[in-house]
Scaffold this motif. Structure first.
Motif, PDB file in Angstrom:
ATOM      1  N   ASP A 178       7.854 -11.090   6.498  1.00  0.00           N
ATOM      2  CA  ASP A 178       9.209 -11.682   5.804  1.00  0.00           C
ATOM      3  C   ASP A 178       9.823 -11.992   6.994  1.00  0.00           C
ATOM      4  OD1 ASP A 178      10.349  -9.291   6.936  1.00  0.00           O
ATOM      5  OD2 ASP A 178      10.547  -8.382   5.028  1.00  0.00           O
ATOM      6  N   ARG A 179      11.178 -12.441   7.026  1.00  0.00           N
ATOM      7  CA  ARG A 179      12.051 -13.139   7.972  1.00  0.00           C
ATOM      8  C   ARG A 179      12.296 -11.779   8.899  1.00  0.00           C
ATOM      9  NH1 ARG A 179      16.374 -16.500   4.849  1.00  0.00           N
ATOM     10  NH2 ARG A 179      16.242 -14.560   3.351  1.00  0.00           N
ATOM     11  N   ASP A 180      12.496 -10.801   8.315  1.00  0.00           N
ATOM     12  CA  ASP A 180      13.192  -9.640   9.201  1.00  0.00           C
ATOM     13  C   ASP A 180      11.951  -8.974  10.003  1.00  0.00           C
ATOM     14  OD1 ASP A 180      15.800 -10.128   8.197  1.00  0.00           O
ATOM     15  OD2 ASP A 180      15.480  -8.336   6.794  1.00  0.00           O
ATOM     16  N   GLY A 181      10.759  -9.408   9.856  1.00  0.00           N
ATOM     17  CA  GLY A 181       9.648  -9.108  10.982  1.00  0.00           C
ATOM     18  C   GLY A 181       8.863  -7.809   9.960  1.00  0.00           C
ATOM     19  N   ARG A 182       9.318  -7.425   8.911  1.00  0.00           N
ATOM     20  CA  ARG A 182       8.551  -6.448   8.080  1.00  0.00           C
ATOM     21  C   ARG A 182       7.413  -6.997   7.426  1.00  0.00           C
ATOM     22  NH1 ARG A 182      13.606  -3.685   5.173  1.00  0.00           N
ATOM     23  NH2 ARG A 182      13.915  -6.050   4.736  1.00  0.00           N
ATOM     24  N   ARG A 183       6.373  -6.148   7.106  1.00  0.00           N
ATOM     25  CA  ARG A 183       5.139  -6.917   6.363  1.00  0.00           C
ATOM     26  C   ARG A 183       5.391  -6.418   4.912  1.00  0.00           C
ATOM     27  NH1 ARG A 183       0.409  -8.456   7.487  1.00  0.00           N
ATOM     28  NH2 ARG A 183       0.590  -8.158   9.656  1.00  0.00           N
ATOM     29  N   GLN A 184       4.992  -7.580   4.230  1.00  0.00           N
ATOM     30  CA  GLN A 184       5.084  -7.086   2.524  1.00  0.00           C
ATOM     31  C   GLN A 184       3.497  -7.237   2.277  1.00  0.00           C
ATOM     32  OE1 GLN A 184       8.025  -6.487   0.946  1.00  0.00           O
ATOM     33  NE2 GLN A 184       9.223  -7.100   2.846  1.00  0.00           N
ATOM     34  N   VAL A 185       3.431  -5.964   1.350  1.00  0.00           N
ATOM     35  CA  VAL A 185       2.032  -5.914   1.126  1.00  0.00           C
ATOM     36  C   VAL A 185       1.808  -5.776  -0.641  1.00  0.00           C
ATOM     37  CG1 VAL A 185      -0.246  -4.483   1.115  1.00  0.00           C
ATOM     38  CG2 VAL A 185       1.208  -4.795   3.154  1.00  0.00           C
ATOM     39  N   GLU A 186       1.211  -6.642  -1.138  1.00  0.00           N
ATOM     40  CA  GLU A 186       0.781  -6.246  -2.524  1.00  0.00           C
ATOM     41  C   GLU A 186      -0.610  -6.116  -2.849  1.00  0.00           C
ATOM     42  OE1 GLU A 186       2.270  -9.850  -4.369  1.00  0.00           O
ATOM     43  OE2 GLU A 186       4.422  -9.325  -3.918  1.00  0.00           O
ATOM     44  N   ILE A 187      -0.877  -4.978  -3.690  1.00  0.00           N
ATOM     45  CA  ILE A 187      -2.391  -4.652  -3.970  1.00  0.00           C
ATOM     46  C   ILE A 187      -2.261  -4.565  -5.379  1.00  0.00           C
ATOM     47  CG2 ILE A 187      -3.963  -2.842  -3.503  1.00  0.00           C
ATOM     48  CD1 ILE A 187      -2.451  -1.964  -1.173  1.00  0.00           C
ATOM     49  N   ILE A 188      -3.627  -5.156  -5.796  1.00  0.00           N
ATOM     50  CA  ILE A 188      -3.887  -4.946  -7.195  1.00  0.00           C
ATOM     51  C   ILE A 188      -5.253  -4.252  -7.359  1.00  0.00           C
ATOM     52  CG2 ILE A 188      -4.854  -6.184  -9.477  1.00  0.00           C
ATOM     53  CD1 ILE A 188      -2.979  -8.415  -8.487  1.00  0.00           C
ATOM     54  N   PHE A 189      -5.440  -3.250  -8.223  1.00  0.00           N
ATOM     55  CA  PHE A 189      -6.352  -2.452  -8.306  1.00  0.00           C
ATOM     56  C   PHE A 189      -6.550  -1.804  -9.785  1.00  0.00           C
ATOM     57  CE2 PHE A 189      -3.153   0.882  -7.238  1.00  0.00           C
ATOM     58  CZ  PHE A 189      -3.600   1.710  -8.306  1.00  0.00           C
ATOM     59  N   TRP A 190      -7.819  -1.466 -10.295  1.00  0.00           N
ATOM     60  CA  TRP A 190      -8.111  -1.169 -11.567  1.00  0.00           C
ATOM     61  C   TRP A 190      -9.190  -0.204 -11.694  1.00  0.00           C
ATOM     62  CZ3 TRP A 190     -12.880  -2.369 -13.838  1.00  0.00           C
ATOM     63  CH2 TRP A 190     -13.720  -3.128 -13.097  1.00  0.00           C
ATOM     64  N   SER A 191      -9.461   0.502 -12.807  1.00  0.00           N
ATOM     65  CA  SER A 191     -10.633   1.505 -12.966  1.00  0.00           C
ATOM     66  C   SER A 191     -10.906   1.380 -14.581  1.00  0.00           C
ATOM     67  CB  SER A 191     -10.378   2.740 -12.516  1.00  0.00           C
ATOM     68  OG  SER A 191     -11.381   3.583 -12.940  1.00  0.00           O
ATOM     69  N   ALA A 192     -12.205   1.510 -14.741  1.00  0.00           N
ATOM     70  CA  ALA A 192     -12.523   1.738 -16.063  1.00  0.00           C
ATOM     71  C   ALA A 192     -12.293   3.200 -16.565  1.00  0.00           C
ATOM     72  CB  ALA A 192     -14.166   1.363 -16.406  1.00  0.00           C
ATOM     73  N   ASP A 193     -12.026   3.851 -15.681  1.00  0.00           N
ATOM     74  CA  ASP A 193     -11.643   5.306 -16.283  1.00  0.00           C
ATOM     75  C   ASP A 193     -10.102   5.537 -15.630  1.00  0.00           C
ATOM     76  OD1 ASP A 193     -11.115   8.035 -16.417  1.00  0.00           O
ATOM     77  OD2 ASP A 193     -12.896   8.504 -14.920  1.00  0.00           O
ATOM     78  N   PRO A 194      -9.369   5.586 -16.881  1.00  0.00           N
ATOM     79  CA  PRO A 194      -7.903   5.698 -16.797  1.00  0.00           C
ATOM     80  C   PRO A 194      -7.294   6.705 -16.119  1.00  0.00           C
ATOM     81  CG  PRO A 194      -8.483   5.318 -19.151  1.00  0.00           C
ATOM     82  CD  PRO A 194      -9.974   5.698 -18.159  1.00  0.00           C
ATOM     83  N   ALA A 195      -8.159   7.850 -15.864  1.00  0.00           N
ATOM     84  CA  ALA A 195      -7.817   9.038 -15.148  1.00  0.00           C
ATOM     85  C   ALA A 195      -7.847   8.731 -13.626  1.00  0.00           C
ATOM     86  CB  ALA A 195      -8.616  10.415 -15.550  1.00  0.00           C
ATOM     87  N   LYS A 196      -8.826   8.056 -13.298  1.00  0.00           N
ATOM     88  CA  LYS A 196      -8.788   7.692 -11.829  1.00  0.00           C
ATOM     89  C   LYS A 196      -7.704   6.596 -11.655  1.00  0.00           C
ATOM     90  CE  LYS A 196     -13.963   8.285 -11.389  1.00  0.00           C
ATOM     91  NZ  LYS A 196     -15.183   7.680 -11.173  1.00  0.00           N
ATOM     92  N   GLU A 197      -7.438   5.607 -12.459  1.00  0.00           N
ATOM     93  CA  GLU A 197      -6.401   5.058 -12.225  1.00  0.00           C
ATOM     94  C   GLU A 197      -4.922   5.659 -12.068  1.00  0.00           C
ATOM     95  OE1 GLU A 197      -6.609   0.675 -14.116  1.00  0.00           O
ATOM     96  OE2 GLU A 197      -4.706   1.460 -15.028  1.00  0.00           O
ATOM     97  N   ASP A 198      -4.703   6.487 -12.948  1.00  0.00           N
ATOM     98  CA  ASP A 198      -3.731   7.205 -12.909  1.00  0.00           C
ATOM     99  C   ASP A 198      -3.346   8.160 -11.462  1.00  0.00           C
ATOM    100  OD1 ASP A 198      -2.835   6.551 -15.376  1.00  0.00           O
ATOM    101  OD2 ASP A 198      -3.700   8.328 -16.447  1.00  0.00           O
TER     102      ASP A 198
END
Length: 233
Positions: A178-198
């Motif tokens: 970003d303009r302040d020199g910080r890094r913006q990170v966005e991650i998308i993840f998923w699992s067929a097992d809701p417990a692992k996702e939680d």
């Protein structure tokens, strides 16, 4: 992502001498806003838009003015009012480059050309939108978790986050400075097992640089981080 993967190959193009009456018909019937203008060898020499046609028409308040407008459409050729030069893009370019060019030139579509300028396709703002949405991993978002972080721009910061995401599938990882020199990170993840996702989400909720997370109808925004960041203009 290459433009070749997202552009429309079946392009409706016209010749410089095409009458505006025909141009207007093509625009209306195909529900498009612009027509590439090509010469006899297929090289793009201009672009004609619906707004170009409208700009050369008189106000149609009376029957006489309607007839005058029809005369103009029947007599005027595309080359007389088309935009020159056309804003085009190489078929070897990327969707991101096309998006930046559209913003810079304030256009909503780009004729795609080869090295000699021959028309190969067309890329619209909707094609760009679909491409960038696909790249972001949005196609799996209904069954996935999206998390965002604001971290220092130094080696190892992204790795430390990814190491906490265990036992799930990572769809996308996006990162920008970003303009302040910080890094913006966005991650998308998923699992067929809701417990692992939680479990993965629970580990990330305690991260001091967590900016937000979202899953289905649930979401959280860390206003201490979001509120301290400058607004984009």
């Amino acid at each position: 992502m290459l433009i070749l993967d997202w552009m429309q190959n079946n392009v409706i193009a016209i010749k410089p001498k095409t009458r505006l009456l025909e141009c207007r018909r093509l625009l209306r019937e195909n529900k498009i806003g612009r027509l590439p203008v090509v010469d006899a060898s297929g090289i793009v020499v201009g672009v004609l838009s619906a707004s170009d046609i409208k700009a050369c028409m008189p106000a149609q308040d009376t029957g006489l003015q309607v007839l005058e407008a029809l005369d103009i459409l029947a007599e005027t050729q595309a080359r007389e009012i088309m935009t020159i030069p056309a804003v085009t893009i190489s078929y070897k370019s990327t969707v991101t480059q096309a998006a930046m060019l559209m913003i810079e030139k304030s256009v909503t579509s780009l004729p795609v050309v080869d090295e000699e300028g021959h028309l190969k396709g067309i890329l619209t703002q909707w094609d760009v939108f679909k491409g960038l949405t696909h790249m972001s991993g949005a196609q799996v978002m209904r069954n996935a978790v999206e998390v965002g972080f604001t971290v220092e721009n130094r080696p190892g910061t992204l790795r430390s986050i990814l190491e906490q995401i265990e036992g799930v599938h990572i769809a996308t990882v996006l990162s920008a400075i970003d303009r302040d020199g910080r890094r913006q990170v966005e991650i998308i993840f998923w699992s067929a097992d809701p417990a692992k996702e939680d479990a993965a989400l629970d580990r990330l909720k305690g991260h001091p640089c967590l900016r937000y997370w979202a899953r289905g109808s649930e979401s959280y925004v860390n206003m201490e981080i979001v509120g301290s960041q400058p607004q984009k203009k």
